[in-house]
Design a protein around this motif. Structure first.
Motif, short mmCIF file in Angstrom:
data_model
loop_
_atom_site.label_atom_id
_atom_site.label_comp_id
_atom_site.label_asym_id
_atom_site.label_seq_id
_atom_site.Cartn_x
_atom_site.Cartn_y
_atom_site.Cartn_z
N ASP A 138 68.29 45.55 30.28
CA ASP A 138 67.59 45.44 31.88
C ASP A 138 65.78 45.09 31.51
OD1 ASP A 138 66.65 48.19 31.40
OD2 ASP A 138 68.90 48.82 32.29
N ASP B 183 64.20 48.13 32.12
CA ASP B 183 63.07 48.67 31.63
C ASP B 183 63.37 48.99 29.86
OD1 ASP B 183 62.13 49.91 34.39
OD2 ASP B 183 63.51 50.84 34.42
N ASP B 184 64.35 48.82 29.97
CA ASP B 184 64.56 48.39 28.20
C ASP B 184 63.73 47.17 28.28
OD1 ASP B 184 65.77 48.68 25.59
OD2 ASP B 184 67.31 47.80 25.87
N MET C 44 60.81 46.85 29.12
CA MET C 44 59.01 46.60 29.06
C MET C 44 59.31 47.98 27.91
SD MET C 44 58.14 46.52 33.04
CE MET C 44 59.50 47.74 33.30
N ALA C 45 60.26 48.97 27.46
CA ALA C 45 60.06 50.18 26.37
C ALA C 45 59.59 49.05 25.42
CB ALA C 45 60.87 51.01 26.70
N THR D 284 55.75 47.42 25.45
CA THR D 284 55.14 48.38 24.68
C THR D 284 54.64 49.54 23.56
OG1 THR D 284 55.39 48.76 27.18
CG2 THR D 284 54.58 50.81 25.81
N GLU E 286 53.49 49.24 37.00
CA GLU E 286 55.17 48.83 36.81
C GLU E 286 56.05 48.70 37.79
OE1 GLU E 286 53.60 49.75 33.19
OE2 GLU E 286 53.50 50.69 34.78
N GLU E 287 56.22 49.68 38.97
CA GLU E 287 57.02 49.75 40.04
C GLU E 287 56.95 48.63 40.94
OE1 GLU E 287 60.08 51.11 42.21
OE2 GLU E 287 59.68 51.70 40.15
N ARG F 30 59.11 45.72 39.12
CA ARG F 30 60.49 46.62 39.39
C ARG F 30 60.85 45.72 40.72
NH1 ARG F 30 58.84 51.23 37.11
NH2 ARG F 30 59.06 51.31 34.92
N TRP G 11 51.21 42.68 33.29
CA TRP G 11 52.85 42.17 32.43
C TRP G 11 52.37 40.69 33.45
CZ3 TRP G 11 55.70 44.51 29.84
CH2 TRP G 11 55.41 46.26 29.48
#
Length: 497
Positions: free
Chosen positions: A244, A246-247, A249-250, A253, A380-381, A384, A420
């Motif tokens: 997903d 969040d996965d 972007m982690a 990063t 980041e929000e 999203r 981003w």
């Protein structure tokens, strides 16, 4: 008028390249593009023809007087004629890969600069090339790779001229480590509205206004570019899936610093827990000892492949939610969960669509909009929210990519900033697309982000000041440098640049 190339002191290390004869677009290495998306070929010399012109997205077609100069002197004559023949002005154009209206000029002049295509000198020891602005990145790769050098930045197509690369301040998969194209330009020669040629060095106001200035400060004639040393013309590539957004972007990063190049294809039709699922691809130039023995005989050979041209048109509606949703599902499922060290050709890693001439036709006669924005770290929000809104809206985009930008460059209208960036293609005939993108623009502006002008064809001008803090400086310099508005484009009129 005498012209002199801005050659640095290279001494005995310089390898001088003979000036190639001027070539028409049909003779250059670029894939043939159907009018009106390509720079059209006209009779030799600075004579004018009236031709239809669009961007690569094939939206908002207009007609302009096309002139194709074959020398610096003819370029000066064309600019001076623009200054005296009317209020519509002129704008330089390369290989026509700006998606929107940046290289269009309805009722005015368009200067097709691909006739100025000489490579003047290469510093083989120091890694610098001096060339005309009409030289394509494809041509530079053909010449430089056998010498062990690669262009410092390449976008998703190599059919971009050096002048276009500077005017749009293009970025690539390596922005997080290398910045945008203009960071690697030592100096350039710029033909300004008064008909004079100025040597513009990095670090000056005029350079910063020209880098990302969309051709509105003048016509770039030559540039001196720093190159990147490579041992081979192949890439070592790692691929993995992200479940997903969040996965994804982690992962970016945590590990982007290990790779020179990094990009993620993102499924913008996935919803719920799978929203933003992606295929992450990172790579570096392969060292010689990483190649199989059979390829070590010609490690710097550049052999991009070609596929059949896309059809002249695709039935409207073929690329709808169902078709693109199926493609996205297959693309995600066929990607390995994790694979490391794969050897790929440069063209496969950087420019897969260049192997399909006329690929922009697949969206049908209505064309497509490419929408690209950037938001900063800590926002980041906002990213999203935009991804969720695109997913819920069901925008049928199968060419969607997410990247991390590094430090921004000093160009006043340069697009990249730390953060981003998401780029996606959307069929232009999608119902309600205009108002929907206006809403996304508002989200981006509220997050202190910006939209990429080289891909834009519909941004509202009132948002531009919020997106580009140096806009007032750019307008002020333009007013001093070009008070009569010799350099104009459909983009400049639409956004009051």
């Amino acid at each position: 008028m005498r012209f002199r190339a801005n050659r640095p002191s290279w001494g005995d290390t310089v390898a001088f390249m003979p000036a190639a004869p001027s070539q028409s677009p049909a003779q250059t290495p670029a894939p043939p593009a159907a009018s009106p998306t390509a720079s059209p070929s006209v009779r030799p010399g600075p004579g004018y023809d009236t031709v239809p012109v669009t961007g690569w997205g094939r939206t908002a077609p207009t007609s302009a007087h096309l002139v194709r100069p074959r020398s610096y002197e003819e370029t000066v004559a064309a600019v001076r004629e623009c200054a005296v023949t009317g209020r519509r002005g002129g704008i330089a154009r390369g290989l026509g890969r700006a998606y929107g209206d940046a290289a269009q000029n309805a009722g005015g002049a368009v200067l097709d600069m691909t006739g100025l295509d000489r490579i003047h000198a290469i510093d083989v020891a120091g890694g610098t090339v001096l060339c005309d602005a009409g030289v394509s990145l494809h041509r530079l790769m053909e010449v430089l790779l056998p010498l062990g050098w690669f262009v410092p930045v390449t976008p998703g197509t190599r059919y971009v001229t050096v002048g276009g690369a500077i005017g749009a301040d293009i970025h690539g998969k390596n922005h997080h480590v290398a910045g945008s194209f203009s960071r690697h330009v030592r100096a350039l020669e710029l033909l300004t509205a008064d008909g004079e040629v100025r040597i513009v060095e990095q670090g000056t106001e005029l350079f910063d206004a020209t880098a990302g200035g969309m051709g509105l400060t003048g016509v770039i004639l030559t540039a001196t570019i720093r190159l990147h040393r490579v041992e081979t013309s192949l890439m070592t590539v790692d691929t993995e899936r992200a479940t997903d957004l969040d996965d994804l972007m982690a992962r970016l990063t945590a590990t982007d610093h290990r790779y020179r190049y990094s990009v993620a294809w993102i499924d913008l039709l996935a919803r719920g827990a799978a929203t933003g699922r992606s295929v992450l691809t990172r790579g570096d130039h392969a060292p010689l000892d990483a190649l199989p023995r059979r390829t070590r005989r010609a490690p710097l050979a550049f052999r991009p492949g070609r596929l059949p041209a896309a059809p002249s048109f695709v039935p409207e509606g073929l690329l709808g939610r169902t078709t693109v949703g199926l493609f996205n599902e297959l693309w995600y499922r066929k990607a390995p969960r994790s694979r490391t060290g794969e050897i790929q050709k440069l063209s496969t890693f950087f420019h897969p669509l260049d192997g399909v001439p006329h690929w922009n036709r697949v969206y049908g006669r209505g064309g497509f909009v490419q929408y690209q924005f950037v938001v900063g770290h800590g926002k980041e929000e906002a990213l999203r929210r935009v991804v969720r809104r695109i997913s819920e809206r069901g925008c049928p985009s199968f060419l969607a990519v997410l990247k991390r930008f590094g430090d921004g460059d000093p160009g006043w209208l340069s697009f990249p900033m730390p953060g981003w960036t998401l780029a996606l293609d959307i069929p232009a005939n999608l119902p309600g697309l205009g108002p929907f993108l206006d809403e996304l623009d508002g989200e981006v502006a509220a997050a202190d982000g910006r939209v990429y002008l080289a891909k834009d064809s519909r941004l509202r001008p009132e948002l531009l000041d919020a997106m580009y803090p140096r806009l007032a400086d750019f307008r002020s310099l333009r007013a001093r440098l070009d008070p009569e508005g010799v350099f104009r484009s459909d983009l400049s009129r639409r956004l009051s640049l």
